[in-house]
Design an enzyme around this catalytic site. Structure first.
Site, mmCIF file in Angstrom:
data_model
loop_
_atom_site.group_PDB
_atom_site.id
_atom_site.type_symbol
_atom_site.label_atom_id
_atom_site.label_comp_id
_atom_site.label_asym_id
_atom_site.label_seq_id
_atom_site.Cartn_x
_atom_site.Cartn_y
_atom_site.Cartn_z
ATOM 1 N N GLY A 131 -9.488 49.594 -36.854
ATOM 2 C CA GLY A 131 -10.363 49.287 -35.741
ATOM 3 C C GLY A 131 -10.636 50.476 -34.843
ATOM 4 N N GLU A 167 -18.250 56.661 -35.785
ATOM 5 C CA GLU A 167 -19.256 57.021 -36.771
ATOM 6 C C GLU A 167 -18.642 57.327 -38.134
ATOM 7 O OE1 GLU A 167 -22.733 57.730 -38.709
ATOM 8 O OE2 GLU A 167 -22.408 56.719 -36.781
ATOM 9 N N HIS A 197 -16.155 55.634 -39.524
ATOM 10 C CA HIS A 197 -16.083 54.323 -40.167
ATOM 11 C C HIS A 197 -17.479 53.845 -40.575
ATOM 12 C CE1 HIS A 197 -12.425 54.304 -37.513
ATOM 13 N NE2 HIS A 197 -11.879 53.876 -38.635
ATOM 14 N N GLY A 249 -11.754 57.399 -45.884
ATOM 15 C CA GLY A 249 -12.202 58.692 -45.391
ATOM 16 C C GLY A 249 -11.301 59.819 -45.855
ATOM 17 N N GLN A 250 -11.910 60.954 -46.180
ATOM 18 C CA GLN A 250 -11.181 62.107 -46.683
ATOM 19 C C GLN A 250 -10.399 62.824 -45.585
ATOM 20 O OE1 GLN A 250 -11.785 62.909 -50.278
ATOM 21 N NE2 GLN A 250 -9.776 63.760 -49.866
ATOM 22 N N SER A 274 -11.872 60.750 -34.987
ATOM 23 C CA SER A 274 -10.615 60.017 -35.092
ATOM 24 C C SER A 274 -10.524 59.052 -33.922
ATOM 25 C CB SER A 274 -9.420 60.984 -35.045
ATOM 26 O OG SER A 274 -8.202 60.274 -34.880
#
Length: 300
Positions: A37, A41, A43, A153-154, A191
């Site tokens: 949650g 951007e 996500h 995500g990388q 983050s």
């Protein structure tokens, strides 16, 4: 878009969707984007990719207590369900799964999923048990949703490697789809924890992307360069920022995460495998991670 807080209700809904698609002669392709949650951007980019590549999109929003250590930020981890639901609606999510801790862990957890070796390095070295919590909750989500694809995500490259290994070892019928890091215009990797940073710390944190970009450019240069030289450069660059406290600067192969020898060549002409340059650095009380991946010779 429908929101679910109970495992049983989500499972029943997904089964009904599968049956409806089968009745039309279609095989419903379901995508899962797991999250804790406080969506941003980064996500949203995962959701957009998943939306474009699949028929049905599930977003999970769950701050997973068993991946936090005793002195970490579980209680104060940022949460904003209303904002998350608005972003999910905007990105075309079909179902949002927002369970309580009691729903996911109705009793003390006696069974955990552990991936050996990959979890003992990088973040795993200073966050014991963290990845056991990650793999356990992700495996639960895979069982609940039974997605065809799952998107990660990388930015947390170690997490991607660990989950891919778990998926292969346990024969989950899920394709793991890594997605590129999304950055602010000034380079800071997005983050949820960036909200913790003071203005001074936020400015100082730009040293992460700056040092990694410099390392990437040096490895792309024409002359020979070693892992030891690149690592020393990154440490020196980050160490020059007074507010930065280095947890680690590591160079490994990817996705195996085995450390590279100091004399190992990293220049573009010499690389025979993908290479991860990963950092974890604290600014005040906020620990941030970032990385770049150097692809093997001949790859884009």
């Amino acid at each position: 878009m429908k929101t679910f807080t109970e495992i049983r209700a989500l499972r029943e809904h997904l089964q009904a969707e599968r049956l409806a698609a089968a009745g039309k002669g279609k095989n419903l392709r379901i995508a899962l984007v797991p999250s804790m949650g406080y969506l941003h951007e980064g996500h949203a980019s995962l959701l957009r990719k998943a939306r474009a590549e699949n028929d049905f999109l599930v977003l999970s929003v769950f701050v997973n207590p068993i991946q936090f250590g005793p002195n970490e930020d579980f209680e104060r981890y940022p949460r904003d369900a209303e904002k998350d639901l608005a972003l999910a609606e905007r990105e075309g999510v079909d179902a949002v799964f927002m369970p309580s801790v009691e729903e996911m862990y109705p009793r003390p957890t006696r069974t955990k999923v552990k991936v050996a070796e990959l979890t003992e390095r990088l973040c795993g070295a200073t966050r014991p048990g963290h990845f056991d919590g990650v793999t356990t909750v992700v495996s639960k989500l895979f069982h609940i949703v039974q997605p065809d694809r799952a998107y990660f995500g990388q930015k947390d490259a170690q997490q991607v490697a660990v989950i891919a290994q778990m998926t292969e070892d346990l024969n989950f019928a899920v394709e793991i789809v890594p997605c590129p890091i999304v950055r602010e215009p000034d380079g800071l990797a997005l983050s949820s924890r960036n909200v913790y940073l003071s203005p001074e710390e936020r400015k100082a944190a730009l040293v992460l992307s700056r040092s990694l970009l410099q390392a990437q450019e040096k490895a792309r240069g024409g002359g020979p360069v070693t892992a030891g030289e690149i690592r020393a450069d990154v440490i020196q660059a980050i160490g020059a920022e007074p507010l930065a406290v280095i947890d680690y600067v590591e160079i490994t192969n990817f996705p195996g995460l085995s450390p590279l020898a100091e004399a190992g060549r990293l220049d573009e002409k010499s690389r025979e495998a993908d290479v991860l340059i990963a950092v974890a650095v604290k600014f005040g009380t906020t620990r941030l991670i970032d990385n770049v991946i150097l692809t093997k010779k001949g790859m884009a």
